[in-house]
Write an enzyme that holds these catalytic residues in place. Structure first.
Site, short mmCIF file in Angstrom:
data_model
loop_
_atom_site.label_atom_id
_atom_site.label_comp_id
_atom_site.label_asym_id
_atom_site.label_seq_id
_atom_site.Cartn_x
_atom_site.Cartn_y
_atom_site.Cartn_z
N TRP A 13 0.82 -1.21 0.00
CA TRP A 13 0.00 0.00 0.00
C TRP A 13 0.86 1.26 0.00
O TRP A 13 0.58 2.21 -0.72
CB TRP A 13 -0.94 -0.03 1.18
CG TRP A 13 -2.00 1.03 1.19
CD1 TRP A 13 -2.40 1.77 2.27
CD2 TRP A 13 -2.83 1.48 0.11
NE1 TRP A 13 -3.40 2.64 1.92
CE2 TRP A 13 -3.69 2.48 0.59
CE3 TRP A 13 -2.92 1.13 -1.24
CZ2 TRP A 13 -4.62 3.14 -0.21
CZ3 TRP A 13 -3.85 1.78 -2.05
CH2 TRP A 13 -4.69 2.77 -1.53
N LYS A 102 -5.62 -0.24 7.64
CA LYS A 102 -6.98 -0.69 7.96
C LYS A 102 -6.91 -1.73 9.07
O LYS A 102 -6.03 -2.57 9.08
CB LYS A 102 -7.66 -1.28 6.73
CG LYS A 102 -7.87 -0.29 5.59
CD LYS A 102 -8.49 -0.97 4.37
CE LYS A 102 -8.64 0.01 3.22
NZ LYS A 102 -9.20 -0.65 2.00
N LYS A 185 -14.50 -5.91 7.24
CA LYS A 185 -14.52 -6.46 5.88
C LYS A 185 -13.41 -7.48 5.66
O LYS A 185 -13.56 -8.41 4.85
CB LYS A 185 -14.46 -5.33 4.85
CG LYS A 185 -13.20 -4.48 4.89
CD LYS A 185 -12.15 -4.92 3.91
CE LYS A 185 -10.89 -4.08 4.01
NZ LYS A 185 -9.84 -4.52 3.06
N ASP A 238 -15.80 -1.46 -0.04
CA ASP A 238 -14.60 -2.22 0.30
C ASP A 238 -14.93 -3.68 0.56
O ASP A 238 -14.14 -4.58 0.25
CB ASP A 238 -13.95 -1.60 1.54
CG ASP A 238 -12.44 -1.76 1.55
OD1 ASP A 238 -11.90 -2.41 0.63
OD2 ASP A 238 -11.79 -1.25 2.48
N ARG A 249 -5.58 -10.62 0.13
CA ARG A 249 -4.88 -11.65 0.90
C ARG A 249 -5.83 -12.35 1.87
O ARG A 249 -5.67 -13.54 2.15
CB ARG A 249 -3.70 -11.04 1.65
CG ARG A 249 -2.54 -10.62 0.76
CD ARG A 249 -1.31 -10.29 1.58
NE ARG A 249 -1.51 -9.13 2.42
CZ ARG A 249 -1.21 -7.89 2.08
NH1 ARG A 249 -0.71 -7.65 0.89
NH2 ARG A 249 -1.41 -6.89 2.92
N ASN A 250 -6.79 -11.61 2.41
CA ASN A 250 -7.74 -12.23 3.34
C ASN A 250 -8.57 -13.30 2.63
O ASN A 250 -8.81 -14.38 3.19
CB ASN A 250 -8.65 -11.15 3.93
CG ASN A 250 -7.91 -10.19 4.83
OD1 ASN A 250 -7.60 -10.51 5.96
ND2 ASN A 250 -7.59 -9.00 4.32
N GLU A 275 -4.81 -9.16 7.67
CA GLU A 275 -5.35 -8.29 8.72
C GLU A 275 -6.59 -8.89 9.39
O GLU A 275 -6.81 -8.69 10.58
CB GLU A 275 -5.69 -6.91 8.14
CG GLU A 275 -4.49 -6.07 7.76
CD GLU A 275 -3.77 -5.47 8.97
OE1 GLU A 275 -4.11 -5.83 10.12
OE2 GLU A 275 -2.86 -4.66 8.76
#
EC number: 1.1.1.94
Length: 327
Positions: A13, A102, A185, A238, A249-250, A275
């Site tokens: 990011w 985030k 999210k 999002d 990645r989630n 995350e």
């Protein structure tokens, strides 16, 4: 002081923002302390394998913050409070600080905004969020972002600062709602990845997004957020993005859980920070304190703890007591 920007964190990011925003600034300092990042920067290739623009400079030491009046933090959420503590000695009254991180501060177990106010009580911080895969931002694909702060001047400042021909910014005063959306999210994207790994279809994905949005909204409302925030870019926008594509990645982590049945191997295969996994325990702890039902997030937690299988989680969700659609 020149028109410079300091970005703290040279991951995906931070790299994407430095590439997308290069034309807005004289110099962009990209701060990193890892040898791997330094090597990439020296070769002018970012964490995204895209060359850095000519005016993106590596910064080894935080003293370079003195050359920039604008700072954007892009580190993972677990490192957020540590970074704030490290930069504090270099911050003066001219600096303005935002973050594109985030999630929740899992170290201090609070909102990132609360961590910021703890160390900088007399400043107004700003969060940059919304549906934005780093790779697409770096490729200048049209993207819309939310810039949120309780202070109107601060959010307007950063909204103008980072707007480009391909980055459209919208402001929001509901910083709590934006941070809740950016955290929850990620967990729901893990659920979407699990559903994908189980070879379920678009019906399942749509149900997860819709019911997941309800969980997000309920939690946010209990914390004082506005419901309108969750049907905007940092909520629904999002959520749809993160649940729908493997650039997340989630989502990939959820798929790997089905394929590997092992968190350690899943994380290795994903190859980056997840995350949703980092904040899962904290989100559910807050939900329990507020007596907010989050059944999808709860089932993701049970799966990651090895207490149930993905298929058992789906069976549980499908057999829950019937509810009204607006609950």
């Amino acid at each position: 002081m020149s028109n410079n920007l300091s970005i703290i964190g040279a991951g995906a990011w931070g790299s994407a923002l430095s590439i997308a925003l290069y034309d807005n600034f004289d110099t962009i300092y990209l701060h990193t302390h890892t040898q791997a990042d330094i090597k990439k920067l020296k070769s002018k290739h970012s964490a995204l394998s895209i060359p850095y623009p000519y005016n993106v400079k590596i910064a080894y030491d935080l003293y370079k913050l003195q050359d920039s009046k604008n700072i954007i933090i892009t580190t993972p959420s677990y490192a957020f409070s540590e970074i704030l503590e490290k930069i504090k000695p270099f911050i003066n009254h001219t600096h303005k600080i935002a973050w594109g991180t985030k999630g929740f501060d899992t170290t201090k177990r609070c909102f990132l905004y609360e961590s910021f106010k703890r160390l900088f009580p007399n400043r107004n911080g700003c969060v940059i969020s919304g549906p934005s895969f780093a790779f697409e931002v770096a490729l200048n694909k049209p993207t819309a972002l939310v810039v949120a702060s309780i202070d109107e001047n601060t959010r307007n400042h950063f909204a103008k600062l980072i707007q480009t021909n391909t980055l459209r910014t919208y402001t929001n005063a509901d910083i709590i709602g934006v941070e809740v959306g950016g955290s929850v999210k990620n967990i729901l994207a893990i659920a979407a990845g699990i559903a994908s790994g189980l070879k379920y279809g678009f019906n399942t994905q749509a149900a997860l997004i819709a019911r997941g949005l309800s969980e997000m909204s309920r939690l946010g409302k209990s914390l004082g957020a506005k419901n309108s925030t969750f049907i905007g870019l940092s909520g629904l926008g999002d959520l749809v993005l993160t649940c729908s594509d493997n650039l997340s990645r989630n989502r990939r982590f959820g798929q790997e859980l089905v394929n590997n049945h092992n968190i350690k191997n899943a994380l290795i295969n994903v190859g980056g920070t997840v995350e949703g996994l980092n904040t899962l325990d904290l989100i559910l702890s807050i939900a329990n304190k507020k007596q907010v039902e989050m059944p999808i997030c709860e089932q993701v937690y049970q799966i990651t703890q090895g207490k149930i299988t993905p298929a058992e989680a789906v069976n549980y969700l499908m057999s829950r007591e019937q509810q009204q659609n607006n609950e």
